[in-house]
Enzyme design. Sequence first.
Site, mmCIF file in Angstrom:
data_model
loop_
_atom_site.group_PDB
_atom_site.id
_atom_site.type_symbol
_atom_site.label_atom_id
_atom_site.label_comp_id
_atom_site.label_asym_id
_atom_site.label_seq_id
_atom_site.Cartn_x
_atom_site.Cartn_y
_atom_site.Cartn_z
ATOM 1 N N GLU A 1 1.070 -1.025 -0.036
ATOM 2 C CA GLU A 1 -0.010 0.063 0.016
ATOM 3 C C GLU A 1 1.060 1.057 0.203
ATOM 4 O O GLU A 1 2.026 1.154 0.633
ATOM 5 C CB GLU A 1 -1.000 -0.110 1.294
ATOM 6 C CG GLU A 1 -2.004 -0.993 1.362
ATOM 7 C CD GLU A 1 -1.609 -2.269 1.881
ATOM 8 O OE1 GLU A 1 -2.051 -3.174 1.709
ATOM 9 O OE2 GLU A 1 -0.524 -2.217 2.598
ATOM 10 N N TYR B 1 7.942 2.119 -7.292
ATOM 11 C CA TYR B 1 7.126 0.786 -7.363
ATOM 12 C C TYR B 1 6.753 0.520 -8.734
ATOM 13 O O TYR B 1 6.831 -0.711 -9.193
ATOM 14 C CB TYR B 1 6.056 0.718 -6.412
ATOM 15 C CG TYR B 1 6.476 1.027 -4.824
ATOM 16 C CD1 TYR B 1 7.560 0.400 -4.464
ATOM 17 C CD2 TYR B 1 5.809 1.981 -4.128
ATOM 18 C CE1 TYR B 1 7.792 0.628 -3.155
ATOM 19 C CE2 TYR B 1 5.973 2.088 -2.785
ATOM 20 C CZ TYR B 1 7.040 1.350 -2.359
ATOM 21 O OH TYR B 1 7.662 1.761 -0.999
#
Length: 154
Positions: free
Chosen positions: A110, A122
């Site tokens: 998350e 990411y």
Amino acid sequence: MSAQLDNLPQYRGMTAEDLDCVMAIENEVYAQPWTRGNFHDSLVAGYHCRIMELSGEIVGYSVVSVGADEAHLLNLSIAAQWQRRGLGRELLKFMIGLAREFLAHKIYLEVRPSNLAGRALYAGAGFSEIATRRDYYPGPGGREDAVIMELVLK
């Protein structure tokens, strides 16, 4: 050659003795940091808590839980003065490799929608945004959603 080797990141397991340094970094880089208890609980639970060092100095750390065939990246942090040097990318690559070693087929995380640098890190590693978790993070003006990201490990 040895000067170059001295500057390569080294990785080791996090211990309770590291928590003062880890907390100093955590409090420096996050408005809503993890607590010492969060790190202690991760160590006690047997999560994969790793320290990144350069020349013996802690410059980053990460926490990953692995269960069944899935991994969950819970925390990945680089000290402020060491950011924007590719160390976050290196630490992430190391933790992805660790998840593979423990036979995870996917890794989830998350990230705050407002954390543009984290989301770019990411995405650059191949993670895809797959969902939103409403009101996940505490914030100064209320709660903030989380972007859930996934990487399929081959």
